[in-house]
Scaffold this active site. Structure first.
Site, mmCIF file in Angstrom:
data_model
loop_
_atom_site.group_PDB
_atom_site.id
_atom_site.type_symbol
_atom_site.label_atom_id
_atom_site.label_comp_id
_atom_site.label_asym_id
_atom_site.label_seq_id
_atom_site.Cartn_x
_atom_site.Cartn_y
_atom_site.Cartn_z
ATOM 1 N N ALA A 66 0.860 -1.177 0.000
ATOM 2 C CA ALA A 66 0.000 0.000 0.000
ATOM 3 C C ALA A 66 0.899 1.231 0.000
ATOM 4 O O ALA A 66 2.069 1.158 0.394
ATOM 5 C CB ALA A 66 -0.905 -0.019 1.219
ATOM 6 N N GLY A 109 0.709 -5.054 1.041
ATOM 7 C CA GLY A 109 -0.502 -5.132 0.232
ATOM 8 C C GLY A 109 -0.254 -5.727 -1.146
ATOM 9 O O GLY A 109 -1.172 -6.276 -1.757
ATOM 10 N N GLU A 112 -0.436 -9.346 -0.546
ATOM 11 C CA GLU A 112 -1.848 -9.655 -0.259
ATOM 12 C C GLU A 112 -2.690 -9.622 -1.531
ATOM 13 O O GLU A 112 -3.589 -10.448 -1.715
ATOM 14 C CB GLU A 112 -2.382 -8.663 0.781
ATOM 15 C CG GLU A 112 -1.741 -8.882 2.147
ATOM 16 C CD GLU A 112 -2.086 -7.792 3.150
ATOM 17 O OE1 GLU A 112 -1.977 -6.602 2.777
ATOM 18 O OE2 GLU A 112 -2.448 -8.128 4.283
ATOM 19 N N GLU A 132 4.894 -5.131 7.078
ATOM 20 C CA GLU A 132 4.136 -4.106 7.812
ATOM 21 C C GLU A 132 4.646 -3.878 9.222
ATOM 22 O O GLU A 132 4.608 -2.769 9.738
ATOM 23 C CB GLU A 132 2.645 -4.491 7.862
ATOM 24 C CG GLU A 132 1.913 -4.369 6.524
ATOM 25 C CD GLU A 132 1.934 -5.637 5.698
ATOM 26 O OE1 GLU A 132 2.820 -6.502 5.912
ATOM 27 O OE2 GLU A 132 1.066 -5.764 4.812
HETATM 28 N N1 CO8 Z 1 4.556 3.255 -0.649
HETATM 29 C C1 CO8 Z 1 4.927 4.415 -1.196
HETATM 30 N N2 CO8 Z 1 6.038 4.575 -1.923
HETATM 31 C C2 CO8 Z 1 6.824 3.493 -2.106
HETATM 32 C C3 CO8 Z 1 6.499 2.241 -1.554
HETATM 33 C C4 CO8 Z 1 5.302 2.141 -0.795
HETATM 34 N N3 CO8 Z 1 4.886 0.979 -0.267
HETATM 35 N N4 CO8 Z 1 7.481 1.362 -1.892
HETATM 36 C C5 CO8 Z 1 8.355 2.038 -2.623
HETATM 37 N N5 CO8 Z 1 7.980 3.329 -2.769
HETATM 38 C C6 CO8 Z 1 8.676 4.405 -3.496
HETATM 39 C C7 CO8 Z 1 9.853 4.910 -2.702
HETATM 40 O O1 CO8 Z 1 9.433 5.846 -1.752
HETATM 41 C C8 CO8 Z 1 10.684 5.516 -3.804
HETATM 42 O O2 CO8 Z 1 10.139 6.774 -4.137
HETATM 43 P P1 CO8 Z 1 11.082 8.090 -4.246
HETATM 44 O O3 CO8 Z 1 11.974 7.771 -5.424
HETATM 45 O O4 CO8 Z 1 10.122 9.192 -4.489
HETATM 46 O O5 CO8 Z 1 11.827 8.164 -2.973
HETATM 47 C C9 CO8 Z 1 10.454 4.592 -4.980
HETATM 48 O O6 CO8 Z 1 9.238 3.889 -4.683
HETATM 49 C C10 CO8 Z 1 11.547 3.562 -5.176
HETATM 50 O O7 CO8 Z 1 11.732 2.863 -3.932
HETATM 51 P P2 CO8 Z 1 13.163 2.672 -3.240
HETATM 52 O O8 CO8 Z 1 14.065 3.806 -3.572
HETATM 53 O O9 CO8 Z 1 12.925 2.394 -1.796
HETATM 54 O O10 CO8 Z 1 13.655 1.362 -3.988
HETATM 55 P P3 CO8 Z 1 14.693 0.261 -3.443
HETATM 56 O O11 CO8 Z 1 14.982 -0.620 -4.612
HETATM 57 O O12 CO8 Z 1 15.812 0.906 -2.722
HETATM 58 O O13 CO8 Z 1 13.870 -0.578 -2.350
HETATM 59 C C11 CO8 Z 1 11.938 -1.758 -1.477
HETATM 60 C C12 CO8 Z 1 12.776 -1.369 -2.731
HETATM 61 C C13 CO8 Z 1 12.749 -2.708 -0.584
HETATM 62 C C14 CO8 Z 1 10.708 -2.471 -2.010
HETATM 63 C C15 CO8 Z 1 11.546 -0.496 -0.681
HETATM 64 O O14 CO8 Z 1 10.990 0.453 -1.572
HETATM 65 C C16 CO8 Z 1 10.543 -0.738 0.418
HETATM 66 O O15 CO8 Z 1 10.898 -1.251 1.469
HETATM 67 N N6 CO8 Z 1 9.261 -0.329 0.211
HETATM 68 C C17 CO8 Z 1 8.223 -0.432 1.193
HETATM 69 C C18 CO8 Z 1 7.735 -1.852 1.369
HETATM 70 C C19 CO8 Z 1 6.681 -1.922 2.461
HETATM 71 O O16 CO8 Z 1 6.900 -1.640 3.607
HETATM 72 N N7 CO8 Z 1 5.459 -2.344 2.061
HETATM 73 C C20 CO8 Z 1 4.349 -2.504 2.982
HETATM 74 C C21 CO8 Z 1 3.493 -1.276 3.009
HETATM 75 S S1 CO8 Z 1 2.220 -1.374 4.247
HETATM 76 C C22 CO8 Z 1 0.946 -2.203 3.479
HETATM 77 O O17 CO8 Z 1 1.071 -2.654 2.368
HETATM 78 C C23 CO8 Z 1 -0.352 -2.332 4.248
HETATM 79 C C24 CO8 Z 1 -1.321 -3.267 3.518
HETATM 80 C C25 CO8 Z 1 -2.681 -2.642 3.346
HETATM 81 C C26 CO8 Z 1 -3.638 -3.494 2.502
HETATM 82 C C27 CO8 Z 1 -3.530 -3.340 1.002
HETATM 83 C C28 CO8 Z 1 -4.591 -4.152 0.266
HETATM 84 C C29 CO8 Z 1 -4.355 -4.377 -1.206
#
Ligand code: CO8
Length: 258
Positions: A66, A109, A112, A132
């Protein structure tokens, strides 16, 4: 011109392909993306010319979860009153089969969403996870439930409590993923498999999906009865006559989905 901003759609024969298309945010699932996704899937579900769907992302990410930036300002009362996430689970209401073709990250998400589909094929460099817990929250769209049903308690607890990622190979041996393919062949193979499914009689395909899903909700005796009754029912279709006649005549069946 596309009516969508965050997804792309195309059809190939009786297969619909929906691609999450928010590359700069690794396909983070923001509200407008989920709205578009649900609209597109519902339209294909109602389209008589479509028999199966493939949901995919990019080489780098199926979806990294998400949208954390969008979620950061949410509060409990609004989440509760608006029933946050409920509107996002439209995938589970689709009655035709949906294959998730996962390359790259399927996190939170994103994982999921893949699990809401009927089966997951993964590219060999795919990574699955429920991170999460690292954000001070827990999975909210099936991560504690569908993940556990798929891989069992030991691995589910490990993933949900540590936030560690699982490789495609681990996900396959754990039972989360049906098959792993080389990353560059994943989508084509998923589409080919979807074409095979879409070529079968649609009523039988839809009933088969409904029954496998029912096995998670029903006691065995009721599930078996439900299966027997739908098995009986399929003998009322033209496609059953055609399928069996074609076998006897040593030719390919021509299913008309009725
Ligand atoms: N939300 C918003 N932006 C994101 C997300 C995210 N989940 N993941 C990546 N991005 C963005 C980054 O902020 C970045 O943007 P910017 O260039 O503007 O800074 C861009 O995508 C590229 O990401 P990274 O620079 O971080 O890329 P890396 O290759 O270094 O890392 C990762 C990749 C490991 C995937 C890293 O981006 C990461 O850890 N992302 C977050 C993963 C996470 O925590 N996901 C869980 C979110 S909580 C959730 O999903 C609740 C579920 C709700 C239900 C949904 C039902 C369908």
């Amino acid at each position: 011109f596309s009516q969508y901003q965050y997804i792309k759609t195309e059809t190939r024969g009786r297969v619909a392909i929906v691609t999450l298309n928010r590359p700069k945010a690794l396909n983070a699932l923001c509200t407008p993306l989920m709205t578009e996704l649900n609209t597109a899937l519902k339209a294909f579900d109602q389209d008589a010319n479509i028999g199966a769907m493939v949901l995919t992302g990019s080489e780098k990410a199926f979806a990294a979860g998400a949208d954390i930036k969008e979620m950061s300002t949410l509060n409990f009362v609004d989440n509760f009153k608006n029933n946050f996430i409920e509107d996002w689970t439209g995938v589970t209401k689709i009655r035709k089969p949906i294959i998730a073709a996962v390359n790259g990250f399927a996190l939170g998400g994103g994982c999921e969403l893949a699990m809401m589909c009927d089966l997951i094929y993964a590219g060999d460099r795919a990574k699955f996870g429920q991170p999460e817990i690292k954000l001070g929250i827990i999975p909210g769209a099936g991560g504690t439930q569908r993940f556990t049903q798929a891989v069992g308690k030991a691995k589910a607890m490990h993933m949900v409590l540590t936030g560690d990622m699982m490789t495609a190979a681990e996900a396959e041996s754990a039972g989360l993923v049906a098959k792993v393919y080389p990353a560059d062949q994943l989508l084509e193979t998923a589409i080919k498999n979807a074409e095979t499914i879409a070529g079968y009689s649609l009523p039988s395909v839809m009933m088969a999906k409904e029954l496998v899903d029912a096995s998670f909700e029903m006691p065995l005796a009721q599930g078996l009865l439900f299966e027997r009754r739908l098995f009986h029912a399929l003998f009322a279709t033209k496609d059953q006559k055609e399928g069996m006649a074609a076998f006897a005549e040593k030719r390919a069946p021509k299913f008309t989905h009725e």
